[in-house]
Enzyme design. Structure first.
Site, short mmCIF file in Angstrom:
data_model
loop_
_atom_site.label_atom_id
_atom_site.label_comp_id
_atom_site.label_asym_id
_atom_site.label_seq_id
_atom_site.Cartn_x
_atom_site.Cartn_y
_atom_site.Cartn_z
N ASP A 137 0.91 -1.19 -0.11
CA ASP A 137 0.01 -0.08 -0.01
C ASP A 137 0.83 1.56 0.02
O ASP A 137 2.22 1.28 0.59
CB ASP A 137 -0.71 0.09 1.26
CG ASP A 137 -1.98 -0.99 1.19
OD1 ASP A 137 -2.22 -1.60 0.17
OD2 ASP A 137 -2.72 -0.85 2.20
N ARG A 187 -1.47 -0.85 -8.44
CA ARG A 187 -2.81 -0.56 -8.31
C ARG A 187 -2.77 1.11 -8.26
O ARG A 187 -1.95 1.81 -7.58
CB ARG A 187 -3.11 -0.92 -6.90
CG ARG A 187 -4.54 -0.48 -6.29
CD ARG A 187 -4.63 -0.45 -4.60
NE ARG A 187 -4.44 -1.94 -4.26
CZ ARG A 187 -4.00 -2.06 -3.26
NH1 ARG A 187 -3.72 -1.27 -2.24
NH2 ARG A 187 -3.79 -3.46 -2.63
P1 FDA Z 1 -14.26 9.06 -4.68
O1 FDA Z 1 -14.19 8.84 -3.04
O2 FDA Z 1 -13.60 10.25 -5.30
O3 FDA Z 1 -15.61 8.90 -5.02
C1 FDA Z 1 -16.11 9.13 -6.47
C2 FDA Z 1 -17.54 8.58 -6.68
O4 FDA Z 1 -17.51 7.20 -6.37
C3 FDA Z 1 -18.56 9.03 -5.76
O5 FDA Z 1 -18.97 10.33 -6.30
C4 FDA Z 1 -19.60 8.07 -6.13
O6 FDA Z 1 -20.27 8.36 -7.15
C5 FDA Z 1 -18.83 6.69 -6.01
N1 FDA Z 1 -18.74 6.41 -4.77
C6 FDA Z 1 -17.82 6.17 -3.78
N2 FDA Z 1 -17.81 5.78 -2.62
C7 FDA Z 1 -19.24 5.17 -2.83
C8 FDA Z 1 -20.08 4.60 -1.92
N3 FDA Z 1 -19.69 4.45 -0.56
N4 FDA Z 1 -21.17 4.35 -2.18
C9 FDA Z 1 -21.56 4.67 -3.35
N5 FDA Z 1 -20.98 5.34 -4.53
C10 FDA Z 1 -19.59 5.71 -4.07
N6 FDA Z 1 -5.33 4.88 -0.82
C11 FDA Z 1 -4.14 5.19 -0.51
O7 FDA Z 1 -4.00 6.55 -0.14
N7 FDA Z 1 -3.11 4.14 -0.25
C12 FDA Z 1 -3.52 2.82 -0.62
O8 FDA Z 1 -2.79 2.08 -0.72
C13 FDA Z 1 -4.87 2.78 -1.07
N8 FDA Z 1 -5.33 1.51 -1.35
C14 FDA Z 1 -6.73 1.24 -1.59
C15 FDA Z 1 -7.10 -0.05 -2.13
C16 FDA Z 1 -8.10 -0.20 -2.97
C17 FDA Z 1 -8.83 -1.67 -3.24
C18 FDA Z 1 -9.26 0.95 -2.98
C19 FDA Z 1 -10.58 0.89 -3.57
C20 FDA Z 1 -8.73 2.14 -2.69
C21 FDA Z 1 -7.57 2.37 -1.91
N9 FDA Z 1 -7.22 3.53 -1.23
C22 FDA Z 1 -5.85 3.69 -1.22
C23 FDA Z 1 -8.37 4.66 -1.03
C24 FDA Z 1 -8.35 5.51 -2.39
O9 FDA Z 1 -7.46 6.39 -2.29
C25 FDA Z 1 -9.51 6.51 -2.19
O10 FDA Z 1 -9.33 7.22 -0.99
C26 FDA Z 1 -10.83 5.72 -2.09
O11 FDA Z 1 -10.86 4.75 -2.86
C27 FDA Z 1 -12.02 6.90 -2.50
O12 FDA Z 1 -11.88 7.33 -3.95
P2 FDA Z 1 -12.79 6.68 -4.88
O13 FDA Z 1 -11.73 6.44 -6.27
O14 FDA Z 1 -13.16 5.35 -4.71
O15 FDA Z 1 -13.71 7.53 -5.49
#
Ligand code: FDA
Length: 311
Positions: A137, A187
């Protein structure tokens, strides 16, 4: 990247007084259970069984970060070794891999890079022996160089070791180019820490645009992109770029966190995509939980509503 309350919650993630208050609140637990697959191995193995039976792959995270002495770092290593032993009889091979945070292996201690490398190498060796892999990570920006250096070193013996890059950092497009070589598992996430404007995009749309630029580099490269996002636009763009690059479904994967957008996880599996669920377990859930609340107002509302209705 978080809405107005995000930075406050991210600051609280590192505050001991808030940690004690939130952890002791009796009604916190049911909400934590939504994002964390239990405290011990039994419950997390049951979650692994259920997810893999429904066609998902998993990556397991033994919760914890920022250890303060070498003994704690060794106990992180030992927890992962027990996890690998628990996974072995399930025979899932690379369908069940591990995610590790190097600050839990001692990265921030004096001589931390060597200490973390020694501790994590034992885990990567055991994982390889069990036919699976480890992804490292990415934590806050002060750890990026050291983390990538440890990944490079691990890859000399275990080229399948996964790296993580965060699109909110200015440097990440360059890191993607360096990491897009053959066989390289990467990732891509947006990033979950409270980063200053000197190193990271602050506006959500800038982070999203950077995510797409990075995804283009990874999908056009020769590695194995792991699309870590719940964002429907990023998922759709990931699908489109994979198709345009002529990738088969075995040549990339989607990843989402346990308990978030489960219907979307199932939909992607039903469409024939590889979907890996990040499954955190253990007692040290506080910082992880606060980052999830900071990401999305609905997660926070869910938490506050459950406090109000149960209280
Ligand atoms: P974001 O939070 O920007 O949301 C965008 C859109 O996605 C929302 O407007 C909505 O439409 C949809 N959405 C998001 N959450 C939802 C929910 N609960 N229900 C419905 N819709 C939703 N970070 C890091 O700094 N280091 C790391 O090593 C990792 N590792 C990691 C592994 C994996 C498998 C994942 C999925 C994430 C990480 N992260 C991480 C976290 C990552 O950096 C980030 O903070 C989160 O994934 C949130 O960003 P998103 O891209 O998911 O969408």
């Amino acid at each position: 990247m978080a809405p107005a309350l995000g930075p406050v919650l991210l600051a609280a993630a590192g505050n001991d007084t808030v940690r004690r208050l939130v952890s002791a609140a009796p009604l916190t637990r049911p909400v934590v259970d939504r994002f964390v697959a239990g405290e011990g191995l039994d419950r997390s193995m049951a979650v692994v069984g259920a997810l893999t039976a429904s066609g998902m792959d998993v990556t397991l995270d033994h919760l914890g970060e920022d250890v303060t002495d070498p003994a704690e770092a060794r106990s992180t290593r030992d927890a992962y070794l027990r996890l690998i032993d628990a996974l072995r009889p399930l025979g899932l091979g690379p369908r069940a891999e591990m995610s590790v945070k190097l600050t839990a292996f001692g990265l921030a201690l004096p001589g931390g890079e060597d200490l973390a490398l020694a501790n994590v190498t034992a885990v990567v060796e055991a994982a390889a022996d069990a036919g699976t892999t480890v992804t490292v990570d990415m934590e806050d920006h002060t750890t990026v160089d050291a983390t990538l250096a440890v990944v490079r070193e691990l890859r000399t013996r275990f080229p399948q070791t996964g790296a993580v890059v965060q699109s909110y950092l200015f440097r990440t497009e360059e890191d993607c180019r360096a990491l897009a070589g053959e066989g390289s598992r990467v990732r891509l996430v947006k990033g979950a820490y409270n980063e200053p404007a000197s190193v990271a995009f602050q506006e959500r749309h800038e982070v999203d645009k950077a995510y797409v630029r990075c995804l283009k580099i990874l999908m056009a490269g020769e590695g194995y992109p792991m699309v870590g996002s719940h964002d429907p636009r990023m998922v759709a763009i990931g699908q489109d770029l994979a198709r345009r690059a002529g990738r088969k479904s075995s040549e990339y994967e989607f990843q989402m966190l346990y308990g978030i957008r489960t219907a979307e996880q199932e939909r992607l599996v039903a469409e024939g995509h590889r979907m890996r669920v990040y499954v955190p377990y253990g007692t040290d859930w506080y910082a992880y939980f606060m980052r999830r609340l900071a990401e999305r107002p609905a997660n926070l509302t869910f938490f506050l509503r459950s406090l109000a209705t149960r209280g």
